[in-house]
Scaffold this active site. Structure first.
Site, short mmCIF file in Angstrom:
data_model
loop_
_atom_site.label_atom_id
_atom_site.label_comp_id
_atom_site.label_asym_id
_atom_site.label_seq_id
_atom_site.Cartn_x
_atom_site.Cartn_y
_atom_site.Cartn_z
N ASP A 116 16.12 4.26 -3.19
CA ASP A 116 15.55 5.12 -2.88
C ASP A 116 15.87 6.59 -3.77
OD1 ASP A 116 12.24 6.36 -2.75
OD2 ASP A 116 12.88 6.84 -0.23
N CYS A 175 -9.56 -4.24 -4.13
CA CYS A 175 -10.26 -4.49 -3.08
C CYS A 175 -10.85 -2.81 -2.70
CB CYS A 175 -9.97 -4.78 -1.71
SG CYS A 175 -8.57 -4.09 -0.93
N CYS A 198 -0.45 13.19 -1.82
CA CYS A 198 0.32 12.72 -1.34
C CYS A 198 0.08 12.77 0.70
CB CYS A 198 0.71 10.78 -1.86
SG CYS A 198 1.37 9.93 -0.35
N CYS A 231 -4.20 -2.21 4.41
CA CYS A 231 -4.52 -3.32 3.05
C CYS A 231 -4.36 -4.53 3.69
CB CYS A 231 -2.69 -3.48 2.68
SG CYS A 231 -2.62 -4.46 1.11
#
Length: 362
Positions: A116, A175, A198, A231
């Site tokens: 990262d 979904c 975000c 989720c």
């Protein structure tokens, strides 16, 4: 879950995938802001780990689970990505251990490790190598841990045995739960993200936080778990290194606002939330108190109006404005005098603006 043996974690290995320029451009258009806002590299650099004459021959990737967030506080919250030890320290250690098992210590010590912090887009290579599939929140879904994983990438100058994981389907089942759960609409559709909206990015962004996002921040002071909480793929437990301390699950706002730089380093030096520094975290605490605090927090917020840092003063004034209107309380006279001084004589234009707004609407 313990992770002393990295071979027990999901990992893949093989020749370095070829991600050509058209594929990279498609990723950039289709998923918009895949490249993290904090990574100062161009699109080509993110998808091209090798150049003519490069010594790198193979790639190994590992997924280290931190687990689905199982605690939702009613006040200030830290994202579970910042619970326990800093993953920038944990994942490289596990990845290096995996490399030793695969190619020996000498070759492992020569490898280039990235977690990262480098130019390469770990998610793109994880998908290309078969580590997982693309989740609706544009993260990589790795069975059985879902998208609650940290990715580690290694480039080696020797060949490795090819290993692939079987991932059912190219993407999740869409979904729409993560899209519906996103507080700012940063998830515009499954697999499509505008990272600059975000809350995870916004809580790490330096300077003045745009007013339009402050109420949506709620009680968050670092990161956001909205899409991972929603989720159904995210159910499994993470490794023991990321287990939370009491202060991770229930941060003390007064303590954070008064925290000395040395104390901050002692408390957050080994946590991922500490990388942006004390000022950004304290700014977020003030916004969160404005959104979730009560009348008893006015004194703590008011003490920050005289802070030497303009970004703290301006957000303290906003928090007072928000808190007083939420609870219909009047601010103490001595604090009002300080606010009037800020409105007329403070050297920072953001501070003057917030003070005048508070006085006008108060």
């Amino acid at each position: 879950m313990d992770a002393t043996d990295p071979l027990r974690l999901p990992w893949v290995a093989g020749p370095i995938p070829t991600l050509d320029a058209p594929w990279a451009r498609w990723c950039w258009r289709r998923h918009l802001k895949w490249a993290p806002p904090f990574v100062p590299f161009s699109g080509c650099e993110r998808y091209q780990p090798t150049t003519p004459g490069s010594r790198w021959q193979s790639m190994v990737m590992i997924a280290v689970p931190y687990g689905r967030p199982d605690y939702v506080g009613s006040g200030l919250t830290l994202s579970q990505t910042s619970w326990g030890l800093d993953y920038h320290r944990v994942v490289p250690r596990l990845l290096h251990g995996l490399l030793i098992e695969l190619v020996g210590r000498e070759a492992a010590d020569r490898a280039h490790l990235q977690v990262d912090t480098g130019p390469l887009e770990e998610r793109a290579f994880a998908l290309a190598l078969g580590l997982g599939r693309l989740g609706g929140n544009a993260a990589v879904v790795v069975r059985p841990y879902g998208s609650c994983v940290f990715l580690g990438l290694a480039l080696l100058d020797v060949g490795v045995p090819i290993r692939r994981l079987v991932a059912t389907g190219a993407t999740c089942h869409a979904c729409y739960r993560c899209v519906e759960a996103c507080p700012t609409g940063a998830l515009m559709a499954p697999h499509r993200v505008n990272a600059y909206r975000c809350l995870s990015y916004l809580t790490q962004r330096k300077g003045v936080l745009p007013r339009v996002y402050r109420r949506q921040l709620g009680g968050r002071i670092y990161g956001c778990d909205a899409c991972t909480l929603s989720c159904p793929e995210n159910q499994a437990e993470g490794i023991s290194a990321f287990r939370p301390s009491p202060s991770d699950q229930a941060p003390d706002p007064a303590q954070l606002l008064q925290m000395h730089p040395t104390t901050f380093q002692e408390h957050f030096g080994e946590k991922s939330a500490g990388w942006r520094g004390r000022r950004t975290l304290q700014r977020n605490v003030l916004i969160a108190l404005g959104n979730t605090g009560g009348p008893d927090d006015i004194e703590s917020i008011g003490s920050q109006v005289k802070d030497r840092r303009p970004v703290i003063r301006s957000h303290a004034l906003w928090a007072l404005h928000r808190l007083s209107h939420r609870h219909g309380v009047f601010l103490p006279g001595r604090l009002l005098e300080t606010i009037r001084w800020c409105a007329n004589d403070d050297s920072d234009p953001w501070v003057r603006r917030e003070a005048r707004q508070l006085l006008r609407d108060g």
